[in-house]
Design an enzyme around this catalytic site. Structure first.
Site, PDB file in Angstrom:
ATOM      1  N   TRP A 231      18.697   3.688  -1.753  1.00 15.92           N
ATOM      2  CA  TRP A 231      19.874   3.812  -2.604  1.00 15.92           C
ATOM      3  C   TRP A 231      20.182   5.298  -2.604  1.00 15.92           C
ATOM      4  O   TRP A 231      19.427   6.099  -3.144  1.00 15.92           O
ATOM      5  CB  TRP A 231      19.560   3.300  -4.005  1.00 15.92           C
ATOM      6  CG  TRP A 231      20.758   3.274  -4.908  1.00 15.92           C
ATOM      7  CD1 TRP A 231      21.652   2.253  -5.035  1.00 15.92           C
ATOM      8  CD2 TRP A 231      21.172   4.298  -5.821  1.00 15.92           C
ATOM      9  NE1 TRP A 231      22.616   2.594  -5.962  1.00 15.92           N
ATOM     10  CE2 TRP A 231      22.356   3.834  -6.468  1.00 15.92           C
ATOM     11  CE3 TRP A 231      20.692   5.560  -6.154  1.00 15.92           C
ATOM     12  CZ2 TRP A 231      23.036   4.586  -7.424  1.00 15.92           C
ATOM     13  CZ3 TRP A 231      21.381   6.315  -7.109  1.00 15.92           C
ATOM     14  CH2 TRP A 231      22.531   5.821  -7.728  1.00 15.92           C
TER      15      TRP A 231
ATOM     16  N   HIS B 139      43.668   0.283 -31.812  1.00 11.54           N
ATOM     17  CA  HIS B 139      43.576   1.745 -31.886  1.00 11.54           C
ATOM     18  C   HIS B 139      43.722   2.397 -30.514  1.00 11.54           C
ATOM     19  O   HIS B 139      43.260   3.519 -30.318  1.00 11.54           O
ATOM     20  CB  HIS B 139      42.262   2.135 -32.554  1.00 11.54           C
ATOM     21  CG  HIS B 139      42.134   1.567 -33.938  1.00 11.54           C
ATOM     22  ND1 HIS B 139      42.724   2.159 -35.034  1.00 11.54           N
ATOM     23  CD2 HIS B 139      41.562   0.429 -34.379  1.00 11.54           C
ATOM     24  CE1 HIS B 139      42.480   1.413 -36.105  1.00 11.54           C
ATOM     25  NE2 HIS B 139      41.776   0.364 -35.733  1.00 11.54           N
TER      26      HIS B 139
ATOM     27  N   CYS C  77      15.325   3.279  -4.802  1.00  9.85           N
ATOM     28  CA  CYS C  77      14.832   2.958  -3.464  1.00  9.85           C
ATOM     29  C   CYS C  77      13.562   2.118  -3.527  1.00  9.85           C
ATOM     30  O   CYS C  77      12.808   2.188  -4.496  1.00  9.85           O
ATOM     31  CB  CYS C  77      14.511   4.248  -2.720  1.00  9.85           C
ATOM     32  SG  CYS C  77      15.890   5.378  -2.669  1.00  9.85           S
TER      33      CYS C  77
ATOM     34  N   LYS D 190      29.325  -7.585 -16.364  1.00 12.79           N
ATOM     35  CA  LYS D 190      29.014  -8.548 -15.298  1.00 12.79           C
ATOM     36  C   LYS D 190      30.177  -8.650 -14.330  1.00 12.79           C
ATOM     37  O   LYS D 190      29.993  -8.651 -13.122  1.00 12.79           O
ATOM     38  CB  LYS D 190      28.748  -9.956 -15.860  1.00 12.79           C
ATOM     39  CG  LYS D 190      27.404 -10.301 -16.400  1.00 12.79           C
ATOM     40  CD  LYS D 190      26.231 -10.284 -15.454  1.00 12.79           C
ATOM     41  CE  LYS D 190      25.672  -8.903 -15.254  1.00 12.79           C
ATOM     42  NZ  LYS D 190      24.690  -8.421 -16.157  1.00 12.79           N
TER      43      LYS D 190
ATOM     44  N   LYS E 150      18.784  -2.341  -8.497  1.00 19.85           N
ATOM     45  CA  LYS E 150      18.172  -3.135  -9.568  1.00 19.85           C
ATOM     46  C   LYS E 150      17.445  -2.251 -10.575  1.00 19.85           C
ATOM     47  O   LYS E 150      17.523  -2.472 -11.765  1.00 19.85           O
ATOM     48  CB  LYS E 150      17.209  -4.144  -8.942  1.00 19.85           C
ATOM     49  CG  LYS E 150      16.566  -5.091  -9.941  1.00 19.85           C
ATOM     50  CD  LYS E 150      17.570  -6.089 -10.469  1.00 19.85           C
ATOM     51  CE  LYS E 150      16.970  -7.014 -11.493  1.00 19.85           C
ATOM     52  NZ  LYS E 150      18.024  -7.669 -12.298  1.00 19.85           N
TER      53      LYS E 150
ATOM     54  N   GLU F 127      30.458  -5.487 -12.179  1.00 21.69           N
ATOM     55  CA  GLU F 127      29.333  -5.344 -11.252  1.00 21.69           C
ATOM     56  C   GLU F 127      29.476  -6.225 -10.015  1.00 21.69           C
ATOM     57  O   GLU F 127      29.234  -5.775  -8.911  1.00 21.69           O
ATOM     58  CB  GLU F 127      28.020  -5.758 -11.934  1.00 21.69           C
ATOM     59  CG  GLU F 127      27.378  -4.705 -12.777  1.00 21.69           C
ATOM     60  CD  GLU F 127      25.995  -5.132 -13.232  1.00 21.69           C
ATOM     61  OE1 GLU F 127      25.885  -6.160 -13.928  1.00 21.69           O
ATOM     62  OE2 GLU F 127      25.024  -4.436 -12.899  1.00 21.69           O
TER      63      GLU F 127
ATOM     64  N   ARG G 184      16.440  -3.346  -4.300  1.00 21.17           N
ATOM     65  CA  ARG G 184      16.362  -2.023  -4.933  1.00 21.17           C
ATOM     66  C   ARG G 184      17.349  -1.034  -4.339  1.00 21.17           C
ATOM     67  O   ARG G 184      17.607   0.022  -4.922  1.00 21.17           O
ATOM     68  CB  ARG G 184      14.947  -1.457  -4.782  1.00 21.17           C
ATOM     69  CG  ARG G 184      13.966  -2.273  -5.527  1.00 21.17           C
ATOM     70  CD  ARG G 184      12.680  -1.602  -5.801  1.00 21.17           C
ATOM     71  NE  ARG G 184      12.717  -0.234  -6.237  1.00 21.17           N
ATOM     72  CZ  ARG G 184      12.060   0.231  -7.281  1.00 21.17           C
ATOM     73  NH1 ARG G 184      11.412  -0.595  -8.059  1.00 21.17           N
ATOM     74  NH2 ARG G 184      12.060   1.503  -7.579  1.00 21.17           N
TER      75      ARG G 184
ATOM     76  N   ASN H  22      11.301   8.043  -3.411  1.00 25.44           N
ATOM     77  CA  ASN H  22      12.194   7.438  -4.400  1.00 25.44           C
ATOM     78  C   ASN H  22      12.319   8.427  -5.554  1.00 25.44           C
ATOM     79  O   ASN H  22      11.309   8.911  -6.041  1.00 25.44           O
ATOM     80  CB  ASN H  22      11.572   6.118  -4.888  1.00 25.44           C
ATOM     81  CG  ASN H  22      12.306   5.532  -6.072  1.00 25.44           C
ATOM     82  OD1 ASN H  22      13.519   5.697  -6.198  1.00 25.44           O
ATOM     83  ND2 ASN H  22      11.572   4.858  -6.943  1.00 25.44           N
ATOM     84  N   GLY H  23      13.552   8.723  -5.986  1.00 23.56           N
ATOM     85  CA  GLY H  23      13.728   9.698  -7.068  1.00 23.56           C
ATOM     86  C   GLY H  23      14.361  10.969  -6.518  1.00 23.56           C
ATOM     87  O   GLY H  23      14.936  10.964  -5.424  1.00 23.56           O
TER      88      GLY H  23
ATOM     89  N   GLU I 213      28.968  -7.098 -22.302  1.00 18.72           N
ATOM     90  CA  GLU I 213      28.209  -7.656 -21.179  1.00 18.72           C
ATOM     91  C   GLU I 213      29.113  -8.472 -20.257  1.00 18.72           C
ATOM     92  O   GLU I 213      28.966  -8.427 -19.030  1.00 18.72           O
ATOM     93  CB  GLU I 213      27.045  -8.514 -21.710  1.00 18.72           C
ATOM     94  CG  GLU I 213      26.283  -9.315 -20.666  1.00 18.72           C
ATOM     95  CD  GLU I 213      25.538  -8.465 -19.632  1.00 18.72           C
ATOM     96  OE1 GLU I 213      25.520  -7.221 -19.754  1.00 18.72           O
ATOM     97  OE2 GLU I 213      24.992  -9.061 -18.685  1.00 18.72           O
TER      98      GLU I 213
HETATM   99  C1  AGP Z   1      22.624  -5.240 -15.322  1.00 19.12           C
HETATM  100  O1  AGP Z   1      23.363  -6.236 -14.721  1.00 19.12           O
HETATM  101  C2  AGP Z   1      22.536  -4.006 -14.607  1.00 19.12           C
HETATM  102  N1  AGP Z   1      22.376  -4.103 -13.236  1.00 19.12           N
HETATM  103  C3  AGP Z   1      21.998  -2.784 -15.302  1.00 19.12           C
HETATM  104  O2  AGP Z   1      22.937  -2.427 -16.267  1.00 19.12           O
HETATM  105  C4  AGP Z   1      20.600  -2.859 -15.944  1.00 19.12           C
HETATM  106  O3  AGP Z   1      20.637  -3.697 -17.052  1.00 19.12           O
HETATM  107  C5  AGP Z   1      20.160  -1.447 -16.337  1.00 19.12           C
HETATM  108  O4  AGP Z   1      20.063  -0.668 -15.181  1.00 19.12           O
HETATM  109  C6  AGP Z   1      18.877  -1.413 -17.124  1.00 19.12           C
HETATM  110  O5  AGP Z   1      17.783  -1.831 -16.373  1.00 19.12           O
HETATM  111  P1  AGP Z   1      16.408  -2.202 -17.076  1.00 19.12           P
HETATM  112  O6  AGP Z   1      16.685  -3.365 -17.944  1.00 19.12           O
HETATM  113  O7  AGP Z   1      15.484  -2.512 -15.940  1.00 19.12           O
HETATM  114  O8  AGP Z   1      15.979  -1.008 -17.867  1.00 19.12           O
END
Ligand code: AGP
Length: 617
Positions: free
Chosen positions: A75, A513, A2, A494, A612, A497, A27, A101-102, A490
C-alpha cells in the site's frame, strides 16, 4: 497496510510465499513482490505493479527452487505504485533485500547521506534506505541481526521489516519498531525445521498455529531450526510460543461472490458468537469472561473516553450512548488520530476504551499509549487476539466474529457494537447503577438480535432493486439522529469506500445549518427514520429535503407506514427495540453500498487506495 511474509525451511519457498501473499493481499494491492535465493544462492527478485495476479503471472514457471525468501504486498506511501517501487527493495549490490511496512520518517536525510558518498537509489521508497543501512552495518562487521538493530537506532518512525542477505541464505531477521503493524513468527509444527514471519497471523495460520508475537522494539533472528528474540539493544527475551485457534472455513469465500457479501450474510451468526455466554438471563446480567476491572476499580472511574478510527470510531460513537445510559458515567468520543495532538486531560480516574478490528491501527495505538502515559484504565474492544491493542490495554473484550477479510468492515462493526453494549452493561452493574428491568430488557433484546439481523438480510432483493436506481446519483447525504447518527456516518462511509460515490453522513438536525444548500434533484438522501424517540423529528427533516426536490430513500421500522408518500422510497426494516437497534439499520445500508458498487462495476473487496489495516499516520 502493507503485507509482509517470510519463510525459511525445507519446502519450496516460492509457491509458499505466493500462497501467503494471497491471504495478505487485502492489506495492500498497489504492487507485490518476492525475493528468493536461487541455486547459486543469489537473490532472485520478482516484482509487479498492481494486483498479486500480475506477480503470479510474471513468475509462473520461473520460480527457482529455494528454501527461503520474503514477499510483500504494498500500500504505497513513498513513491507511486510501480514495479521499481515495489518491495522487496535491494541495496545497489544486491546483497540485501528488505520488505517493509510503515514509514521511515528521516529517510530523506539518510538517503542524502548515501547519495553524498555516491550511492545510487533505484526507487522513490523510504524502504530502500533500510537496505543501504543494513549493508553499511554488514560492511562494518555486523551480522544481519546486529545490522538490523543498528538500523533501528538510526531511523525515526514506526515500521516493521524483514531482511535477508546473500551472505547467509536461509536466515531472516525481522523487527518491529513502534506501532506500525505487527510481526508474528510462526514455528514449524510437528517438529518441522521451518519458520514463517508475517505481518498477519491470518496469513500463516493455515500453515502453523504455534506462534510468537513481537512487541515494539523487538528483533527476531530466524533460522529454519529456531529463532532468537531480543530487544533493540540485543538483550535476549524469553517468550514461550502460543497456540492460536484456526477455523479454515472462516477465511474462505464459500458460495459468495465477494468477501464483503459473505461477511454481511454472516452477521446473524457473528452476533450469536459475540453474545454467546456473555448475556445471561437469571438474573439478567452480562458477564464478560475477560473483563479485567473489579467493582472498586470501576467505581473509581469518573469519565470514559472512547477512541477509534473509521468504522470503529462509529461503533465508539454508538457506545457513548451505552456508557452514559447504562453506566451513568460521562462519556466522550475522540477520533484517535486527533486525540493525542490536543493534549487531552486524562488521569487514573479516566477509563479509555479503544475500539478496533485489527488492534494494529497506528492512530488508535498512539492514543492508547497517550492514555497509558497518563495512567488511565484501559479497555480495548478488538477482533484480533494477540494484537498490539490487546497487549497495551489492561483488559480486552474480544469481538469474536471471526476473521474479516473484506476491506470494508461489516460484521466487525456489528460485533463491536455488541461487545461495547455488553461492556457498558457490565460497567453499569459493577457501579450499582443499572436497574434490573433495564438489564432484563437489554438482555432479552440482545438475545433477539441475531434473528432480527437475519430478517434484515431478507431485504436484499428489494435493496438490489433500489440500488439499480440509486446507482445513477453521484452525491448522497445520509441523515440520522441519536443512535442512528453514527449509523448515517457508517452508511456514507460504506458507500464511498466501495462505490467511490461522494457521500456524507450528517446528524439530521445539522442539515439546516449548511448541507441543505446542496439539496436538489441530483442529491440523493438516505434517511434513517426508525422507531425511536427522535423519529418525528426525522420525519420533519425528510419533509425539508422533499420540499427542495431532493429524492429520499427512508429506512423505517415495520409497523410504521407514516412515511409512505412522504419519502420517494421506503425500506421497511424489522422493528427492534433496545439499544442494539443500530445493528439492524446497518444491514440494509451495507447491502445498499454493496449493490450500488456492483452496479457501478467497482472492485468491492479491494477498493482503490484503501487498506484493511492502517499502520501509517
Ligand atoms: C472500514 O470499512 C474501514 N475500512 C476503516 O474505516 C476501518 O474501520 C478503520 O481503518 C479502523 O480499523 P480498525 O478497526 O482495524 O482499527
Amino acid at each position: 497496510m502493507c503485507g509482509i511474509i517470510g519463510y525459511t525451511g525445507s519446502r519450496p519457498a516460492g509457491p509458499l510465499l505466493l500462497e501467503c501473499l494471497r491471504r495478505l493481499e487485502y492489506r495492500g494491492y498497489d504492487s507485490a513482490g518476492i525475493a528468493l535465493f536461487d541455486e547459486q544462492q543469489q537473490l532472485y527478485l520478482a516484482r509487479a505493479e498492481g494486483k498479486l495476479d500480475n506477480l503470479a503471472n510474471r513468475v509462473e514457471g520461473r520460480l527457482p527452487p529455494a528454501a527461503a525468501g520474503i514477499g510483500h504486498t504494498r500500500w504505497a506511501t513513498h513513491g507511486a505504485p510501480s514495479d521499481r517501487n515495489a518491495h522487496p527493495q535491494l541495496d545497489p549490490s544486491g546483497r540485501v533485500a528488505v520488505v517493509h511496512n510503515g514509514i521511515v520518517e528521516n529517510f530523506e536525510a539518510l538517503r542524502q547521506r548515501f547519495t553524498d558518498r555516491g550511492d545510487s537509489f533505484a526507487s522513490d521508497t523510504d524502504t530502500e534506505v533500510l537496505a543501504h543501512l543494513i549493508v553499511d552495518a554488514l560492511d562494518g562487521g555486523a551480522d544481519l541481526a546486529d545490522a538490523v538493530r543498528r538500523v533501528i537506532g538510526e531511523t525515526e518512525g514506526a515500521y516493521s521489516l524483514v531482511a535477508i542477505t546473500v551472505d547467509e541464505p536461509g536466515r531472516l531477521v525481522a523487527a518491529r519498531v513502534g506501532n506500525a503493524g505487527g510481526i508474528v513468527v510462526g514455528h514449524g509444527e510437528g517438529g518441522a525445521d521451518e519458520q514463517f514471519v508475517s505481518s498477519d497471523l491470518a496469513a500463516i495460520l493455515p500453515l502453523t498455529r504455534t506462534v510468537t508475537f513481537l512487541g515494539p522494539g523487538e528483533v527476531v533472528d530466524v533460522r529454519a531450526d529456531g529463532v532468537t528474540l531480543t530487544d533493540a539493544d540485543g538483550r535476549a527475551i524469553e517468550r514461550a510460543p502460543e497456540v492460536q485457534p484456526f477455523d479454515p472455513v472462516a477465511a474462505a469465500k464459500g458460495r459468495f461472490r465477494h468477501f464483503m457479501l459473505k461477511e454481511i450474510h454472516e452477521q446473524p451468526d457473528a452476533a450469536l458468537d459475540a453474545i454467546r455466554g456473555r448475556y445471561l438471563l437469571d438474573p439478567p446480567r452480562v458477564e464478560i469472561e475477560s473483563f479485567g476491572f473489579d467493582e472498586a476499580r470501576v467505581r473509581d472511574i469518573n469519565r470514559v473516553v472512547l477512541v477509534g478510527m473509521g468504522t470503529s470510531l462509529y461503533a465508539a460513537m454508538i457506545a457513548r450512548h451505552y456508557i452514559e445510559r447504562f453506566a451513568r458515567v460521562p462519556a466522550e468520543v475522540d477520533n484517535a488520530s486527533e486525540f493525542r495532538y490536543r493534549r487531552p486531560v486524562l488521569d487514573e480516574h479516566t477509563l479509555v476504551i479503544s475500539v478496533g478490528q485489527s488492534g494494529e491501527t497506528v492512530d488508535t495505538l498512539a492514543a492508547m499509549e497517550e492514555a497509558q502515559r497518563a495512567g488511565c484504565a484501559q479497555l480495548t474492544i478488538c477482533n484480533t487476539p494477540g494484537s498490539q491493542a490487546t497487549r497495551l490495554a489492561d483488559s480486552t473484550v474480544l469481538i469474536r466474529v471471526g476473521p474479516e477479510i473484506a476491506v470494508a468492515s461489516t460484521k466487525c462493526l456489528i460485533g463491536s457494537i455488541i461487545a461495547l453494549h455488553a461492556a457498558a452493561l457490565q460497567l453499569g452493574r459493577l457501579r450499582g447503577v443499572l436497574d434490573e428491568s433495564t438489564a432484563r430488557e437489554e438482555i432479552e433484546s440482545a438475545l433477539h438480535l441475531p434473528a432480527a439481523l437475519g430478517e434484515a438480510l431478507l431485504l436484499e432483493d428489494r435493496v438490489r432493486e433500489l440500488a439499480a436506481r440509486y446507482a445513477q446519483f453521484d452525491d448522497f447525504l445520509f441523515l440520522g439522529r441519536g443512535l442512528s447518527y453514527p449509523v448515517a456516518l457508517e452508511g456514507a462511509l460504506k458507500l464511498k469506500e466501495v462505490s467511490y460515490i461522494h457521500a456524507e453522513g450528517y446528524a439530521a438536525g445539522e442539515m439546516k445549518h449548511g448541507p441543505i444548500a446542496l439539496i436538489d434533484e441530483r442529491m440523493a438522501t438516505v434517511a434513517i427514520a426508525v422507531r425511536d424517540e427522535v423519529r418525528e423529528k426525522m420525519r420533519s427533516n425528510i419533509e425539508q429535503v422533499r420540499a427542495r426536490r431532493g429524492p429520499v430513500l427512508a429506512l423505517t421500522s415495520a409497523g410504521d407506514e407514516s412515511l409512505e408518500g412522504v419519502a420517494d422510497d421506503v425500506l421497511v426494516i424489522p422493528a427492534f427495540d433496545g439499544a442494539l437497534a443500530p445493528a439492524v439499520s446497518l444491514i440494509p445500508l451495507q447491502l445498499l453500498a454493496y449493490h450500488i458498487a456492483l452496479e457501478r462495476g467497482a472492485d468491492v473487496d479491494q477498493p482503490r487506495n484503501l487498506a484493511k489495516t492502517v499502520t501509517v499516520e
